[in-house]
Design a protein around this motif. Structure first.
Motif, PDB file in Angstrom:
ATOM      1  N   TRP A  12       0.828  -1.208   0.000  1.00  0.00           N
ATOM      2  CA  TRP A  12       0.000   0.000   0.000  1.00  0.00           C
ATOM      3  C   TRP A  12       0.863   1.259   0.000  1.00  0.00           C
ATOM      4  O   TRP A  12       1.994   1.260   0.513  1.00  0.00           O
ATOM      5  CB  TRP A  12      -0.926   0.025   1.223  1.00  0.00           C
ATOM      6  CG  TRP A  12      -1.985  -1.048   1.206  1.00  0.00           C
ATOM      7  CD1 TRP A  12      -2.699  -1.459   0.130  1.00  0.00           C
ATOM      8  CD2 TRP A  12      -2.430  -1.832   2.319  1.00  0.00           C
ATOM      9  NE1 TRP A  12      -3.585  -2.449   0.492  1.00  0.00           N
ATOM     10  CE2 TRP A  12      -3.442  -2.700   1.838  1.00  0.00           C
ATOM     11  CE3 TRP A  12      -2.098  -1.893   3.680  1.00  0.00           C
ATOM     12  CZ2 TRP A  12      -4.104  -3.605   2.667  1.00  0.00           C
ATOM     13  CZ3 TRP A  12      -2.755  -2.780   4.498  1.00  0.00           C
ATOM     14  CH2 TRP A  12      -3.755  -3.642   3.997  1.00  0.00           C
ATOM     15  N   CYS A  13       0.311   2.345  -0.516  1.00  0.00           N
ATOM     16  CA  CYS A  13       1.020   3.625  -0.508  1.00  0.00           C
ATOM     17  C   CYS A  13       1.219   4.074   0.950  1.00  0.00           C
ATOM     18  O   CYS A  13       0.345   3.818   1.782  1.00  0.00           O
ATOM     19  CB  CYS A  13       0.212   4.716  -1.211  1.00  0.00           C
ATOM     20  SG  CYS A  13      -0.399   4.275  -2.829  1.00  0.00           S
ATOM     21  N   CYS A  16      -1.788   5.228   3.416  1.00  0.00           N
ATOM     22  CA  CYS A  16      -3.059   4.626   2.972  1.00  0.00           C
ATOM     23  C   CYS A  16      -3.899   4.215   4.178  1.00  0.00           C
ATOM     24  O   CYS A  16      -3.396   3.687   5.165  1.00  0.00           O
ATOM     25  CB  CYS A  16      -2.766   3.391   2.119  1.00  0.00           C
ATOM     26  SG  CYS A  16      -4.262   2.466   1.699  1.00  0.00           S
ATOM     27  N   ASN A  50      -7.029  -2.744  -3.984  1.00  0.00           N
ATOM     28  CA  ASN A  50      -5.979  -2.565  -2.972  1.00  0.00           C
ATOM     29  C   ASN A  50      -6.397  -3.135  -1.627  1.00  0.00           C
ATOM     30  O   ASN A  50      -5.603  -3.743  -0.923  1.00  0.00           O
ATOM     31  CB  ASN A  50      -5.650  -1.082  -2.817  1.00  0.00           C
ATOM     32  CG  ASN A  50      -4.729  -0.618  -3.937  1.00  0.00           C
ATOM     33  OD1 ASN A  50      -3.846  -1.352  -4.361  1.00  0.00           O
ATOM     34  ND2 ASN A  50      -4.956   0.584  -4.432  1.00  0.00           N
ATOM     35  N   ASN A 120     -13.084   3.674   0.049  1.00  0.00           N
ATOM     36  CA  ASN A 120     -12.207   4.830  -0.210  1.00  0.00           C
ATOM     37  C   ASN A 120     -12.760   5.722  -1.321  1.00  0.00           C
ATOM     38  O   ASN A 120     -12.144   6.682  -1.729  1.00  0.00           O
ATOM     39  CB  ASN A 120     -10.779   4.377  -0.525  1.00  0.00           C
ATOM     40  CG  ASN A 120     -10.742   3.417  -1.698  1.00  0.00           C
ATOM     41  OD1 ASN A 120     -11.713   3.304  -2.458  1.00  0.00           O
ATOM     42  ND2 ASN A 120      -9.624   2.722  -1.863  1.00  0.00           N
ATOM     43  N   GLN A 197     -12.220   4.522   4.606  1.00  0.00           N
ATOM     44  CA  GLN A 197     -10.792   4.248   4.409  1.00  0.00           C
ATOM     45  C   GLN A 197     -10.291   5.258   3.391  1.00  0.00           C
ATOM     46  O   GLN A 197     -10.826   5.347   2.288  1.00  0.00           O
ATOM     47  CB  GLN A 197     -10.603   2.815   3.892  1.00  0.00           C
ATOM     48  CG  GLN A 197      -9.173   2.470   3.492  1.00  0.00           C
ATOM     49  CD  GLN A 197      -9.015   2.256   1.993  1.00  0.00           C
ATOM     50  OE1 GLN A 197      -9.881   1.702   1.328  1.00  0.00           O
ATOM     51  NE2 GLN A 197      -7.896   2.721   1.443  1.00  0.00           N
ATOM     52  N   CYS A 199      -8.015   6.892   0.628  1.00  0.00           N
ATOM     53  CA  CYS A 199      -7.006   6.620  -0.395  1.00  0.00           C
ATOM     54  C   CYS A 199      -6.222   7.918  -0.564  1.00  0.00           C
ATOM     55  O   CYS A 199      -6.732   8.879  -1.141  1.00  0.00           O
ATOM     56  CB  CYS A 199      -7.683   6.233  -1.709  1.00  0.00           C
ATOM     57  SG  CYS A 199      -6.541   6.188  -3.101  1.00  0.00           S
ATOM     58  N   VAL A 200      -5.021   7.931  -0.014  1.00  0.00           N
ATOM     59  CA  VAL A 200      -4.261   9.196  -0.066  1.00  0.00           C
ATOM     60  C   VAL A 200      -3.893   9.569  -1.486  1.00  0.00           C
ATOM     61  O   VAL A 200      -3.737  10.731  -1.821  1.00  0.00           O
ATOM     62  CB  VAL A 200      -2.959   9.151   0.772  1.00  0.00           C
ATOM     63  CG1 VAL A 200      -3.266   9.261   2.246  1.00  0.00           C
ATOM     64  CG2 VAL A 200      -2.137   7.923   0.473  1.00  0.00           C
ATOM     65  N   THR A 201      -3.763   8.580  -2.314  1.00  0.00           N
ATOM     66  CA  THR A 201      -3.258   8.843  -3.663  1.00  0.00           C
ATOM     67  C   THR A 201      -4.343   9.339  -4.622  1.00  0.00           C
ATOM     68  O   THR A 201      -4.097  10.244  -5.408  1.00  0.00           O
ATOM     69  CB  THR A 201      -2.605   7.559  -4.217  1.00  0.00           C
ATOM     70  OG1 THR A 201      -1.635   7.114  -3.265  1.00  0.00           O
ATOM     71  CG2 THR A 201      -1.913   7.810  -5.545  1.00  0.00           C
ATOM     72  N   PHE A 202      -5.536   8.763  -4.525  1.00  0.00           N
ATOM     73  CA  PHE A 202      -6.549   9.118  -5.523  1.00  0.00           C
ATOM     74  C   PHE A 202      -7.770   9.857  -4.967  1.00  0.00           C
ATOM     75  O   PHE A 202      -8.598  10.330  -5.736  1.00  0.00           O
ATOM     76  CB  PHE A 202      -7.011   7.877  -6.290  1.00  0.00           C
ATOM     77  CG  PHE A 202      -5.913   7.248  -7.103  1.00  0.00           C
ATOM     78  CD1 PHE A 202      -5.375   7.912  -8.209  1.00  0.00           C
ATOM     79  CD2 PHE A 202      -5.382   6.016  -6.750  1.00  0.00           C
ATOM     80  CE1 PHE A 202      -4.351   7.340  -8.948  1.00  0.00           C
ATOM     81  CE2 PHE A 202      -4.356   5.447  -7.492  1.00  0.00           C
ATOM     82  CZ  PHE A 202      -3.835   6.108  -8.593  1.00  0.00           C
TER      83      PHE A 202
HETATM   84  S1  SF4 Z   1      -3.980   3.729  -4.204  1.00  0.00           S
HETATM   85 FE1  SF4 Z   1      -5.110   4.479  -2.495  1.00  0.00          FE
HETATM   86  S2  SF4 Z   1      -6.157   2.712  -1.648  1.00  0.00           S
HETATM   87 FE2  SF4 Z   1      -4.558   1.976  -2.979  1.00  0.00          FE
HETATM   88  S3  SF4 Z   1      -2.841   1.651  -1.655  1.00  0.00           S
HETATM   89 FE3  SF4 Z   1      -2.628   3.675  -2.475  1.00  0.00          FE
HETATM   90  S4  SF4 Z   1      -3.590   4.965  -0.995  1.00  0.00           S
HETATM   91 FE4  SF4 Z   1      -4.247   2.921  -0.555  1.00  0.00          FE
END
Ligand code: SF4
Ligand code: TPP
Lengths: 282, 549
Positions: A12-13, A16, A50, A120, A197, A199-202
């Motif tokens: 995971w990022c 996350c 994920n 997320n 939850q 999702c820090v990235t998206f």
């Molecule tokens: S993309 Fe989003 S949900 Fe997937 S691991 Fe990264 S932070 Fe978590």
């Protein structure tokens, strides 16, 4: 065994929200084990996303299935052996889009499962598209101008489907979240927890959630009207509005597996019955 | 008479099926071998349907066009059977609905009124049939009591009236030298085979022509201690079945092309996760909804190739009741031995066709365990072994963890994208396939009947008609029972001395012929039928005569 970790590298990022779910589950399982619960009776299910990777990270029986389809597998596992404790980790794409029908029917049947939705509000592993619960301001690569449809309220749907335990939790409110998950696992019947939850990235909603998540503790737990009022207090489209978390609804009802009898393994008895059947057809 | 074909025709939804099966059971009790074919539309009430019951001294598995005795409940029953009626055909008809016909007219309505046996019209007809064929009254009484005992008094009254209204014709002789055999349809046979091989759970979503598998299992669910589960869709069906397999419970699903289309993704999961599963796949006319209640052999390709990825699968295509039992048992046992998907590829003709079933003529079907873990050390679901088969163990297991997955995985079932491991598990699947090919050499995967330089090539439900036609023509029949892995050696052996090979299939492309050619064999001619109807003996003889050298 002091922990339930596996050797699988966690993919995971950093930051996350899945980490919070993993650590709470681990804690709960370990505590249950210490309290004499048989850890081998636990079976973890996931689909694909994920969130689904979580089963690789916990040294407990698991079946890592396909996108959206963990729930029917879980139902059958419970029918095959009612002593098992079955937990499904599903995503909002996975559970609310691809596999929605299974959630509805498992709720309808009151299958004794615990469903944790890693909600997320984006397709994380598919790199950021709209899900059924994305906020209306969300911009995704596949819909740069926003979604051409509005979100739905999955918990309202779960209520309508007959879920006997409905909750929402935010892993950053650690103790509150833990108590919700624990109750969900202990609940006899279909329990669903919509987990905020992040999702820090998206779809990084940490700030919004930290400002707007309220911990509710409901006294009149089996009251549908009150539960629905709380559930409807937030419609998933808006941001920056109060978001209730907690156990919204719980009831006791006959469970799916209670309609089934124990599987018989006696081959000799079976062959006598089959001979009788054939006789009746001649 | 030592053989007869009876046809009963009338409106759908008013007991034609039950009456036909009852007549079959009457003949079976006299020592006859039975074959029953049904033709009905996808209309619950009011359409036209007929059922054909054929009785013969020797074993049969096909219908004949020509009708010896017709029970006509309405005008359709006669006008739509004109081609199959001759001067020799005896007709007993419902004179309320049919006018000006030769034969025996019975005013069913007024008889029913007199006897106040409402709804028993067909029993009057059965009574008339019994008399026409000079059947013993005791026999009729006995069979009715045993197989159709509900409201018996009124039924017997109705039968008696029919019996008294008709005249004795040429008697159908008792076949005292023959055993009295059960009469079952292909669906029953498949169910029995699966159950003998230890089935624990049947999961399904209703679809013609395999719904009778669900019904059969549901009827005996309690007695047998199995589970019958009917979830929301075929996707849920197959996923549930895999849940049972993961727990060590033998499971199967029953469906047709449309439902199987929905299951395809999970077939790949079964292969990657190495979970045993049996799919009973009953073909019917397609593509799409096609003609739901009509037959086809059009999914040979589909079932062979369904799913992404490469993996071994067992596909068997039984052609009668004995093969239904025997090969379904093998399918379930091999699925567990090799931890692979196995298919019982059947069709409407076989699923809904009734056959006399002689259990003594096939090897005993019993549970054959797969490779089980010896309980030593740490369990690894996908442990490497010489033969490519990892020992099975099922949760809950004290101090052990069972991890199954649809991802490429290491021995413990943890996801990996390591190229060596990825290659390793693909090789593992190939090893299993080779082992399966070797193993299946000890089974009769290709069967031959008769001798000759010309041979008919067939699969599945065409077995019966090919056997009978080839006998009449003095040629040979070759039946490919196992479709995958393809029994190349066995076919080569069966083809020794054959100079002309005529492929017979119920599809328009000759799918088996194409497959056989891929393995380097020559197919000289094809006889293809793809109108949703099964092939009759007369029709096949005629078609083969056109192409035979
Ligand atoms: S993309 Fe989003 S949900 Fe997937 S691991 Fe990264 S932070 Fe978590
Ligand atoms: C049948 C199928 N369709 C599409 C995909 C591709 N896919 C993989 S993960 C995913 C979405 C994941 O989103 P979600 O379920 O919300 O889980 P997350 O990754 O956000 O945890 C998709 C569409 C797939 N694996 N299978």
């Amino acid at each position: 065994m002091k922990d339930l970790k596996t050797y699988a590298p966690i993919e995971w990022c950093p930051g996350c929200g899945n980490f919070g779910i993993l650590s709470i589950i681990e804690e709960i399982l370990l505590e249950m084990k210490e309290n004499g619960e048989l850890i081998e009776n636990f079976i973890l299910l996931s689909g694909v996303g994920n969130h689904a990777k979580i089963v690789d990270y916990i040294h407990v029986n698991s079946f890592y299935t396909i996108h959206g389809r963990a729930v029917p597998v879980a139902e059958a596992i419970k029918l095959a052996n009612p002593d098992t404790k079955v937990i499904c980790f599903v995503g909002d794409g996975d559970g609310f889009a691809e596999g929605l029908s299974h959630l509805i029917f498992a709720a309808k049947r009151n299958a004794d499962l615990t469903i944790l939705v890693h909600d997320n509000r984006t397709y994380g592993l598919a790199t950021g598209q709209f899900t059924p619960t994305s906020q209306s301001s969300y911009r995704a690569s596949t819909m740069p101008e926003g979604a051409k449809e509005v979100s739905f309220n999955p918990l309202e749907l779960m209520m309508a489907s007959g879920a006997s335990f409905i909750a929402r939790g935010y892993p950053l409110k650690k103790e509150h979240f833990k108590s919700i998950v624990l109750e969900a696992i202990n609940h006899k019947g279909f329990s669903v927890v919509d987990v905020l939850q992040v999702c820090v990235t998206f779809n990084n909603l940490y700030e919004d959630y930290n400002n707007s998540v309220n911990e509710e503790s409901i006294k009149d737990i089996g009251n549908r009207e009150k539960a629905l009022k709380l559930i409807r207090a937030w419609n998933y489209s808006e941001t920056k509005v109060p978001i209730p978390t907690g156990i919204f609804y719980q009831e006791e009802r006959k469970r799916f597996e209670e309609f089934y009898s124990t599987l018989k393994e006696d081959g000799a008895e079976r062959s006598v019955i089959l001979d009788d059947i054939l006789e009746s057809l001649s | 008479m030592n053989t007869v074909t009876v046809q009963i025709g009338g409106k759908t939804g008013y007991g034609i099926h039950e009456a036909g099966v009852l007549v079959g059971r009457l003949f079976a009790k006299m020592g006859y071998n039975i074959y029953i074919m049904e033709d009905y539309p996808s209309i619950i009430k009011g359409g036209y349907e007929f059922i054909k019951i054929r009785a013969a001294k020797e074993k049969i598995g096909a219908h004949k066009d020509h009708i010896d005795l017709l029970l006509a409940m309405n005008q359709d029953a006669i006008s739509r059977s004109k081609d199959n009626i001759s001067k020799e055909t005896k007709i007993i008809y419902n004179s309320d609905k049919v006018d000006n016909e030769e034969g025996l007219g019975l005013p069913l309505k007024s008889i029913i009124k007199e006897e106040s046996t409402s709804g028993k019209e067909l029993y009057i007809m059965i009574g008339a049939l019994a008399k026409t064929l000079d059947l013993q009254w005791d026999l009729v009484d006995e069979v009715l009591k045993k197989h159709d005992g509900k409201d018996l008094e009124n039924k017997l009254k109705a039968v008696k009236r029919g019996y008294e209204s008709a005249e004795k014709g040429e008697p159908l002789k008792n076949q005292e030298d023959n055993k009295v055999l059960p009469v079952i349809n292909g669906s029953h046979a498949i169910s029995i085979g699966l159950l003998k091989a230890g089935l624990n759970a049947l999961v399904g979503y209703p679809m013609t022509p395999t719904s009778p598998v669900l019904e059969f299992m549901a009827k005996y669910e309690k007695d047998l201690g199995i589970h019958v589960v009917l979830p929301e869709s075929e996707i849920a069906v197959i996923m549930m079945a895999l849940g049972y397999s993961y727990m060590g419970k033998r499971s199967a699903v029953a469906t047709s092309g449309g439902g199987f289309s929905l299951m395809v993704e999970a077939i790949g999961l079964a292969a990657q996760a190495e979970l045993p599963i049996v799919v009973v796949m009953g073909q019917r006319s397609g593509p799409s909804t096609g003609m739901p209640t009509y037959t086809a052999q059009t999914d040979l390709n589909f079932v062979q190739y369904a799913s992404q990825g490469e993996f071994p699968r067992l596909i068997v295509a039984p052609g009668d009741a004995e093969e239904g039992v025997y090969w379904s048992g093998i399918a379930l046992n091999k699925a567990w031995e090799y931890q692979i998907p196995a298919f019982v590829l059947t069709d409407k003709t076989h699923c809904l066709g009734y056959y006399s079933y002689d259990e003594k003529s096939i090897p005993k079907v019993k549970v054959e365990e797969g490779l089980l873990w010896d309980g030593k050390g740490t369990y690894k679901r996908y442990a490497k072994t010489e033969g490519g088969i990892s020992p099975l163990a099922f949760p809950p297991l004290k101090d052990q963890v069972v991890k199954a997955t649809g991802y490429v995985h290491d021995e413990a079932g943890i996801t990996t994208e390591n190229p060596d491991i990825a290659k390793g598990i693909a090789d593992k699947r190939s090893k299993k396939k080779l082992k399966l090919i070797e193993d299946m050499k000890s089974y009769e995967t290709v069967k031959t009947y008769g001798e000759g330089k010309t041979a008919l090539l067939c699969w599945g439900s065409n077995k019966g008609v090919c056997m009978e036609a080839s006998k009449l023509l003095g040629i040979k029949t070759i039946q490919v029972v196992m479709i995958s892995p393809f029994p190349k050696e066995a076919l080569a052996k069966a083809l020794e001395g054959v100079e002309q090979l005529i492929d017979v299939e119920c599809n328009s492309e000759g799918q088996l012929a194409i497959l056989v050619k891929q393995y380097g064999f020559k197919v000289d001619e094809t006889v293809l039928k793809y109108d949703g109807r099964s092939i009759s003996v007369e029709n096949l003889v005629e078609e083969v005569k056109k192409v035979i050298k």
